[in-house]
Design an enzyme around this catalytic site. Structure first.
Site, PDB file in Angstrom:
ATOM      1  N   SER A 321       0.802  -1.244   0.000  1.00 12.97           N
ATOM      2  CA  SER A 321       0.000   0.000   0.000  1.00 12.97           C
ATOM      3  C   SER A 321       0.825   1.278   0.000  1.00 12.97           C
ATOM      4  CB  SER A 321      -0.938   0.008   1.215  1.00 12.97           C
ATOM      5  OG  SER A 321      -2.042  -0.853   0.999  1.00 12.97           O
ATOM      6  N   LYS A 324       0.424   3.937  -2.784  1.00 12.42           N
ATOM      7  CA  LYS A 324      -0.521   5.068  -2.731  1.00 12.42           C
ATOM      8  C   LYS A 324       0.217   6.397  -2.590  1.00 12.42           C
ATOM      9  CE  LYS A 324      -4.339   2.369  -0.674  1.00 12.42           C
ATOM     10  NZ  LYS A 324      -3.717   1.036  -0.598  1.00 12.42           N
ATOM     11  N   SER A 502      -6.137   3.824   4.133  1.00 15.45           N
ATOM     12  CA  SER A 502      -5.458   3.020   3.111  1.00 15.45           C
ATOM     13  C   SER A 502      -6.513   2.395   2.187  1.00 15.45           C
ATOM     14  CB  SER A 502      -4.596   1.931   3.749  1.00 15.45           C
ATOM     15  OG  SER A 502      -3.740   1.368   2.776  1.00 15.45           O
TER      16      SER A 502
END
Length: 672
Positions: A321, A324, A502
């Site tokens: 993640s 991102k 997230s």
């Protein structure tokens, strides 16, 4: 009725002056006393004259009470001659058959024209009560006291219509009735308030009733005061009223107001930062923990841009993640920060038909108006959109159709686990340009299951609110009349929610919005390409970067740790040092706080990492065998340090905990 008599030991007393020292019968009484012996009246009816008893009188100051005799007039009776008073003789004492109390003889005048019976009840309330008279009887002689001397009484000339009654005359020539008895307490002098006169009115209320009313009133007041006192004793009431016994009452004197100056201190950019040697020594143990598997990473001084610690930071690893960070940075660099994403309902091609036009806002919420979304603060409301349509149409709507032509390509990316988009999973929903609450079944729960087709589910919901039927997908007519429109929160707030949670879906939607802004195809491929292009154009070295989505769910993504640290270092740089910093600064605001928010809320509870609680801010990343953490932290000298840590081949829980210890060590480090 009480009986009134002369005490046996009450001997007659001769007064030394003309002051009355005995009690007198109240004026105006019509009652007859036991102490009164009536004189026989003349026999007017048969023309005979009866003898009258001579009253006993007591001399006072050498004078005598003169009896005044009046004769009651009776109608239609011939007048009789005045009786000869010379025939009256003083009564001769006779020993009574039975002992009885001594009585004083006098006559009481009878008022003419008065026939009412006496109201004896009024005398019940007097301090000196007189006895109710017995029936009229002849005078009874009594044995004189040894000390009493009975002088002869002068013979007055009474009126033919009056009974004789002894009176006395004061020096002021005021007349007073003589005493009925000897020894009764004397009433107040004439100057005082006279005794209550006879009245024909109703008697005064009995004191018992007044006392009863007073008792009831007193009881009510006591109960009210007790209730008020009890209420005032409760903490809630006493606190509200500020009573002295309130729990929150001040325990001492209230301090005087003092001026307070609030100063927010930013990172120290002028002092000496950590040295490479000092930092290397501090991280030797934590960074070498076996639980980290293969670790790469870097630490940069944000004020100077100097790399203080590096461990294979150029090696590309699966970022999870932390991907991102690249998508958000590219959007902030290339799009206006106030950009909003629109959702519309327009007039359809057929009468009674409307079309839901998707604008790429997955944060639209189905919560009622007035209830803000806890997941996407500031999000638009479905109810607002429906209300606008109802007002604009005013008539019957029969069908609601859906236009999702904004996005292109597949709804899932290369490298995703098939379960990531399956119905009921909690990580992801099919990437479509419209849905409510990110496709969750519970708009308030980030971990709620996602629906299989969130765009169709929203269409059905809107149709129900408009009392219409869902009519499938279509393409809205060009230049169609807009019946309702709502917009998402601004880009910076959209990005903040994305980073805090997230949120995978929001990240992939943002990548497509970036592609639309750059004129690229709004798909996974187009979004990834647009992200890389913007970052390269902004001057970042993307050697080794490979991305297939914006969320980081793809295990095919590769990013070196140094790329993450370079983007974050520019965002954390001092003002005015780098022209890219103002654009990227909101990126730091969206990073979760250790032990406080987002994906770091439940971390940093272990003693080994507790020092970083509240000080570390970072973006997490987790996949099977992958744990990453990239962010910023202040050391003990107030110096801003940027870090990027990527672990491969580590256990999820142990790998996360080990990364947290490394970041907490950075906070404890002065490292000079």
């Amino acid at each position: 009725m009480k009986e009134c008599c002369v005490p046996e030991n009450d001997a007659p007393m001769w007064p030394s002056d003309d002051k009355d020292t005995s009690s007198a019968e109240p004026k105006g009484t019509k009652g007859e006393s036991e102490a009164t012996i009536w004189l026989p009246m003349s026999g007017l009816a048969n023309g005979k004259t009866e003898e009258l008893a001579v009253p006993k009188v007591t001399p006072e100051s050498g004078s005598w009470f003169q009896p005044v005799v009046e004769v009651e007039e009776e109608p239609d009776v011939p007048e009789t001659p005045t009786p000869q008073w010379s025939a009256f003789e003083p009564a001769t004492p006779v020993e009574p058959k039975e002992p009885e109390a001594p009585k004083t003889v006098f006559v009481q005048p009878v008022q003419p024209q008065q026939t009412d019976k006496p109201d004896w009840e009024q005398f019940d309330r007097r301090d000196h009560e007189l006895a109710r008279p017995e029936p009229r009887q002849e005078p009874q002689p009594r044995r004189p006291e040894p000390s009493r001397v009975e002088p002869p009484a002068p013979a007055p000339v009474p009126s033919a219509t009056m009974h004789a009654r002894p009176v006395r005359i004061e020096p002021a020539e005021e007349r007073f009735d003589s005493e009925a008895t000897v020894g009764i307490h004397k009433p107040e002098p004439p100057s005082q308030e006279p005794p209550a006169a006879e009245t024909e009115s109703e008697p005064a209320p009995k004191p018992k009733r007044k006392r009863k009313a007073l008792l009831i009133t007193t009881l009510v007041v006591v109960l009210l005061l007790a209730g008020m006192g009890g209420a005032a004793a409760t903490p809630k009431v006493s606190n509200r009223l500020g009573l002295p016994w309130a729990p929150n009452a001040p325990k001492g004197e209230i301090p005087k107001p003092a001026g307070v100056t609030r100063v927010l201190h930013g990172p120290d950019i002028n002092g000496a930062g950590p040295t490479k040697e000092g930092l290397a020594a501090a991280l030797a143990g934590p960074a070498g923990a076996p639980d980290l598997g293969t670790l790469t990473g870097t630490v940069v001084d944000a004020a100077s841009g100097e790399v203080l610690w590096d461990k294979n930071s150029g090696t590309p690893l699966t970022p999870a993640s932390t991907t991102k960070i690249l998508v958000v940075a590219a959007a902030l660099l290339s799009m206006e920060h106030g950009t909003q994403f629109s959702t519309k309902i327009v007039q359809g091609a057929e009468p009674g038909t409307v079309v839901l036009v998707a604008g790429g806002d997955p944060s639209l919420t189905a919560l009622p108006l007035g209830t803000d979304s806890p997941l996407y603060p500031g999000a638009a409301h479905v109810d607002d959109l429906v209300a606008q349509v109802k007002k604009a149409v005013g008539g019957k709507i029969s069908k609601v159709q859906l236009d999702i032509s904004l996005f292109k390509g597949p709804t899932s990316a290369k490298g995703w686990d098939p379960e990531d988009t399956a119905a009921g999973n909690t990580y992801m929903a099919p990437v479509l340009p419209v849905m409510a609450d990110g496709g969750r079944t519970d708009p308030k729960n980030d971990h709620a299951p996602r629906v299989a087709n969130p765009a169709a589910a929203l269409t059905q919901k809107i149709a129900g609110k408009l009392e219409a039927q869902a009519g499938g997908t279509t393409t809205a007519p060009k230049d169609a009349k807009v019946l309702g429109e709502v917009k998402s929160q601004p880009l910076t707030e959209f990005a903040n929610s994305l980073l805090q949670l997230s949120d995978n879906l929001m990240a992939d939607v943002l990548a497509r919005q970036l592609a639309l802004a750059k004129g690229a195809e709004p798909s996974f491929t187009g979004g990834a390409a647009a992200t890389m292009d913007v970052l390269k154009q902004a001057g970042f070295d993307l050697t080794g970067v490979q991305i297939n989505d914006g969320s980081g769910l793809s295990d095919q993504n590769k990013i070196p740790a140094k790329v993450l640290s370079e983007i974050l270092a520019v965002a954390a740089a001092p003002d005015g040092k780098d022209p890219r910093t103002p654009k990227l600064r909101p990126l730091l605001a969206g990073l979760p706080v250790a032990g406080g928010s987002g994906t770091l809320e439940k971390r940093y509870g272990d003693p080994a990492s507790a020092a970083g609680r509240g000080w570390v801010r970072g973006k997490t990343g987790t996949l099977s065998g992958v744990n990453t953490l990239a962010g910023v932290v202040l050391d003990t000298d107030g110096r801003m340090l940027v870090f990027a840590l990527m672990s491969s081949g580590s256990d999820q829980n142990k790998g996360r905990a080990a990364l947290d210890v490394v970041a907490a060590t950075l906070h404890k480090c002065g490292c000079r």
